[in-house]
Design an enzyme around this catalytic site. Structure first.
Site, PDB file in Angstrom:
ATOM      1  N   ASN A  39      -1.766 -11.062   8.012  1.00  0.00           N
ATOM      2  CA  ASN A  39      -2.648  -9.960   8.374  1.00  0.00           C
ATOM      3  C   ASN A  39      -3.918 -10.477   8.023  1.00  0.00           C
ATOM      4  O   ASN A  39      -4.305 -10.817   6.940  1.00  0.00           O
ATOM      5  CB  ASN A  39      -2.485  -8.767   7.523  1.00  0.00           C
ATOM      6  N   GLU A  40      -4.766 -10.545   8.959  1.00  0.00           N
ATOM      7  CA  GLU A  40      -6.354 -10.778   8.831  1.00  0.00           C
ATOM      8  C   GLU A  40      -6.640 -11.818   8.105  1.00  0.00           C
ATOM      9  O   GLU A  40      -6.987 -11.878   6.906  1.00  0.00           O
ATOM     10  CB  GLU A  40      -6.818  -9.633   8.167  1.00  0.00           C
ATOM     11  N   ASN A  95      -7.817  -5.967  14.434  1.00  0.00           N
ATOM     12  CA  ASN A  95      -8.015  -4.977  13.701  1.00  0.00           C
ATOM     13  C   ASN A  95      -9.453  -4.527  13.476  1.00  0.00           C
ATOM     14  O   ASN A  95     -10.300  -5.494  13.239  1.00  0.00           O
ATOM     15  CB  ASN A  95      -7.649  -5.173  12.192  1.00  0.00           C
ATOM     16  N   HIS A 151       1.390  -9.294   4.688  1.00  0.00           N
ATOM     17  CA  HIS A 151       0.391  -8.374   4.428  1.00  0.00           C
ATOM     18  C   HIS A 151      -0.414  -8.528   2.898  1.00  0.00           C
ATOM     19  O   HIS A 151      -0.419  -7.598   2.411  1.00  0.00           O
ATOM     20  CB  HIS A 151       0.530  -7.027   4.512  1.00  0.00           C
ATOM     21  N   TYR A 189     -13.005  -1.957  12.420  1.00  0.00           N
ATOM     22  CA  TYR A 189     -13.516  -0.822  11.819  1.00  0.00           C
ATOM     23  C   TYR A 189     -14.777  -0.421  12.275  1.00  0.00           C
ATOM     24  O   TYR A 189     -15.224   0.749  12.285  1.00  0.00           O
ATOM     25  CB  TYR A 189     -13.205  -0.977  10.482  1.00  0.00           C
ATOM     26  N   GLU A 231      -5.117  -2.004  13.924  1.00  0.00           N
ATOM     27  CA  GLU A 231      -5.564  -1.100  13.148  1.00  0.00           C
ATOM     28  C   GLU A 231      -7.009  -0.661  13.635  1.00  0.00           C
ATOM     29  O   GLU A 231      -7.882  -1.440  14.117  1.00  0.00           O
ATOM     30  CB  GLU A 231      -5.926  -1.933  11.835  1.00  0.00           C
ATOM     31  N   ASP A 276       2.135   0.662  -8.017  1.00  0.00           N
ATOM     32  CA  ASP A 276       3.636   0.609  -8.737  1.00  0.00           C
ATOM     33  C   ASP A 276       4.460   1.665  -7.921  1.00  0.00           C
ATOM     34  O   ASP A 276       5.591   1.552  -7.841  1.00  0.00           O
ATOM     35  CB  ASP A 276       3.367   1.024 -10.328  1.00  0.00           C
ATOM     36  N   GLN A 281       0.610  -1.076   0.103  1.00  0.00           N
ATOM     37  CA  GLN A 281      -0.145  -0.044   0.128  1.00  0.00           C
ATOM     38  C   GLN A 281       0.887   1.382  -0.059  1.00  0.00           C
ATOM     39  O   GLN A 281       0.118   2.333  -0.311  1.00  0.00           O
ATOM     40  CB  GLN A 281      -0.938  -0.100   1.260  1.00  0.00           C
ATOM     41  N   ARG A 341       3.878   0.189  13.105  1.00  0.00           N
ATOM     42  CA  ARG A 341       3.721  -1.231  12.500  1.00  0.00           C
ATOM     43  C   ARG A 341       3.789  -0.975  11.009  1.00  0.00           C
ATOM     44  O   ARG A 341       3.128  -0.213  10.440  1.00  0.00           O
ATOM     45  CB  ARG A 341       2.404  -1.593  12.781  1.00  0.00           C
TER      46      ARG A 341
HETATM   47  C1  GBH Z   1      -7.819  -3.457   6.767  1.00  0.00           C
HETATM   48  O1  GBH Z   1      -8.750  -4.661   6.493  1.00  0.00           O
HETATM   49  C2  GBH Z   1      -6.357  -3.698   5.916  1.00  0.00           C
HETATM   50  O2  GBH Z   1      -5.521  -4.662   6.817  1.00  0.00           O
HETATM   51  C3  GBH Z   1      -5.660  -2.856   5.316  1.00  0.00           C
HETATM   52  O3  GBH Z   1      -4.823  -3.098   4.650  1.00  0.00           O
HETATM   53  C4  GBH Z   1      -6.655  -1.838   4.951  1.00  0.00           C
HETATM   54  O4  GBH Z   1      -6.116  -0.717   4.185  1.00  0.00           O
HETATM   55  C5  GBH Z   1      -7.763  -1.383   5.677  1.00  0.00           C
HETATM   56  O5  GBH Z   1      -8.347  -2.559   5.941  1.00  0.00           O
HETATM   57  C6  GBH Z   1      -8.840  -0.625   5.266  1.00  0.00           C
HETATM   58  O6  GBH Z   1      -9.730  -0.938   4.321  1.00  0.00           O
HETATM   59  O7  GBH Z   1     -14.848  -3.398  -0.944  1.00  0.00           O
HETATM   60  O8  GBH Z   1     -17.027  -4.313   0.210  1.00  0.00           O
HETATM   61  O9  GBH Z   1     -15.144  -5.655  -0.831  1.00  0.00           O
HETATM   62  C7  GBH Z   1      -9.862  -4.337   7.211  1.00  0.00           C
HETATM   63  C8  GBH Z   1     -10.970  -4.958   6.358  1.00  0.00           C
HETATM   64  C9  GBH Z   1     -10.716  -5.082   3.859  1.00  0.00           C
HETATM   65  C10 GBH Z   1     -12.540  -4.250   5.044  1.00  0.00           C
HETATM   66  C11 GBH Z   1     -11.190  -4.471   2.526  1.00  0.00           C
HETATM   67  C12 GBH Z   1     -13.097  -3.795   3.822  1.00  0.00           C
HETATM   68  C13 GBH Z   1     -13.207  -4.107   1.210  1.00  0.00           C
HETATM   69  C14 GBH Z   1     -14.523  -4.355   1.448  1.00  0.00           C
HETATM   70  N1  GBH Z   1     -11.256  -4.351   5.048  1.00  0.00           N
HETATM   71  N2  GBH Z   1     -12.635  -4.557   2.576  1.00  0.00           N
HETATM   72  S1  GBH Z   1     -15.539  -4.315  -0.145  1.00  0.00           S
END
Ligand code: GBH
Length: 498
Positions: free
Chosen positions: A188-189, A329, A144, A331, A401, A74, A41, A99
């Site tokens: 990761n996850e 993690n 990751h 959210y 996270e 890239d 990323q 991290r």
């Molecule tokens: C984290 O995962 C990741 O560890 C990190 O790399 C990422 O930048 C961060 O989340 C923010 O997304 O578009 O409906 O398919 C947390 C879980 C992974 C949840 C990506 C949402 C896409 C959902 N996230 N996911 S969708």
């Protein structure tokens, strides 16, 4: 007389309440503050200095139409070139931990330990040494999501031997960086990775078989983690004295109503997304409910054996207790109800979601981030921490996270500040009121970064990055200064205990 008495009491109570609410609330003195990132990323430099190709390089180049803005990593934030500035931003933020993840193909271009790319090793050594000079501890994610492409050609995470490739790679990381790195997280996850990479097919490598491949991937990831953990215990722990843990991820699942059905559905959902990853490593096997459910459906659907791979006794022993801490993690939250008439579709639809059996919704009052899936429900974090405490016997927990996305260009990011405030208050409550052993918090992420299939359209950083400028100029946002103040004072101005 009586009325006066009650009135007086009410006044006293509300004054106490106001005083209490105005009081500063502080985290335990050794609480850890950090900020997070991941290799694909931020690094860029996808094909320079000896780096091998990984599945995200290949995926974004081959299927740009699968990425919201057709973009890729890239160049990303060019942290390969600008790591010194990143380290300075972390230092000025006043946090004690950073991290970041290691790019497997930057260290091992073909994924195996047959050839080590010294330029890649030096890159990470430089970052680690610069961090240490500023008294910042690295917390290193070994993997990751950016699997070397050569390993995909061997079946990727569907091939059980990937656990051995991972353990060999991890061993090399412990050898190279272990003298300086005391905190490691493995994969990761696994749930998000296996679900999106092998289930929805949205993430690289884009496989769309959630009812089978997702479980195979989770199986291999569990073994990969456990093998790496045992190698560390056996060969490095005594000398290096570090710690290794898995990274869990999940929405909090809240029942729609108090009905037994909804409550059971919510609890069950947690056994999938958290339990399938954490139970094997803590208890030595998948949660029994998931074994039963997937086993029963598999036989009704005509499979010879369960779609959920079975661990051997030897594997169970390898896994059981393979963690020094749990990393979480968190959210957002989903409100859940059972899928209506699930029994009529479950014979014909082979999928993780039908196995798990809930339909998600959310409270329209929850603030909405730039990411469609992300809404702010801070108490969900406190609930998740308590759930982990109860199910896994009070483990030490890092929050690795937690973050909020917005569009490009919002420097006055009050919504992000509100999100952080709300979530930190719930971490504080979990720590001080609920006795959860939560030892640190890492905001995701330091910089606006490449956000997987969302490209550069959903940005989580405390720091703005000008992606139009070849220099990738960095500018701290309001939230950077807010978080700096929290990390430096170790306290919140406002967080009533309730
Ligand atoms: C984290 O995962 C990741 O560890 C990190 O790399 C990422 O930048 C961060 O989340 C923010 O997304 O578009 O409906 O398919 C947390 C879980 C992974 C949840 C990506 C949402 C896409 C959902 N996230 N996911 S969708």
């Amino acid at each position: 007389m009586r009325a006066h008495y009650y009135l007086g009491l009410a006044i006293i109570l509300s004054v106490l309440n106001i005083l209490e609410a105005k009081c500063k609330k502080c985290f335990p003195p050794d609480f850890i503050w950090g900020v997070s990132s991941s290799a694909y990323q931020v690094e860029g430099a996808w094909n320079t200095s000896g780096k091998g190709e990984n599945i995200w390089d290949w995926y974004t180049h081959t299927y740009p139409e699968k990425i919201a803005d057709g973009n890729n990593g890239d160049i990303a934030t060019d942290s390969y070139g600008k790591w010194r500035e990143d380290v300075e931003l972390v230092r000025d933020l006043g946090v004690g931990f950073y991290r970041f993840s290691l790019s497997w193909a930057r260290i091992l271009p073909d994924g195996t330990t047959g050839y080590v790319n010294q330029a890649g090793v030096d890159y990470y050594l430089n970052i680690i040494k610069a961090l240490k000079e500023h008294h910042i501890e690295p917390l290193v994610t070994i993997y990751h999501w950016d699997l070397p492409l050569t390993l995909l050609h061997q079946g990727g995470w569907l091939n059980k031997t990937m656990a051995d490739r991972f353990a060999e790679y991890a061993t090399l990381c412990f050898e190279l960086f272990g003298p300086y790195v005391k905190h490691w997280v493995t994969v990761n996850e696994p749930y998000i990775h296996c679900y999106n990479a092998y289930g929805t097919g949205l993430h690289a490598p884009g496989v769309n078989e959630s009812g089978t491949a997702t479980y195979k991937c989770l199986y291999t990831c569990a073994l990969a983690h456990a093998k790496a953990y045992r190698v560390y215990q056996g060969r490095f722990k005594e000398q290096q004295n570090g710690q290794v843990g898995p990274v869990l991820a999940c929405s909090w699942f809240a029942p729609l109503t108090n009905s037994t059905e909804d409550v059971l559905t919510a609890e069950n959902a947690l056994l999938w997304d958290l339990g399938l990853v954490a139970d094997p490593l803590v208890h030595g096997n998948w949660p029994q409910t998931t074994i039963d459910r997937i086993g029963n459906l598999s036989s009704l659907q005509g499979f010879n054996s369960s779609r959920l791979p079975e661990f051997s006794d030897k594997e169970k022993l390898l896994m059981k207790g393979s963690y020094d801490f749990l990393a979480l993690n968190y959210y957002t939250t989903d409100i859940v109800t059972p899928i209506p008439n699930v029994s009529s579709i479950e014979l014909t639809t082979i999928s993780y979601d039908i196995d798990k059996n809930f339909s998600p919704s959310y409270d329209p009052k929850w603030p909405q981030a730039a990411s469609p899936w992300l809404r702010s429900n801070p108490i969900g974090l406190r609930n998740t921490l308590n759930w982990l405490k109860d199910r896994y016997g009070g483990p030490r927990i890092f929050i690795t996270e937690n973050g909020w996305s917005e569009k490009q260009g919002i420097l006055n990011d009050t919504a992000r500040v509100d999100y952080i405030k709300g979530h930190l208050c719930n971490v504080l409550r979990a720590s001080r009121m609920d006795n959860v052993n939560v030892i640190g918090y890492f905001y995701w992420s330091l910089l606006n970064s490449y956000e997987w299939t969302a490209g550069y359209t959903e940005l989580f950083g405390l720091v703005e990055v000008d992606f139009q400028n070849p220099d990738r100029t960095r500018t701290p946002k309001e939230s950077y200064y807010y978080y700096k103040n929290v990390a430096e004072t170790n306290c919140l101005d406002y967080c009533p205990f309730r």
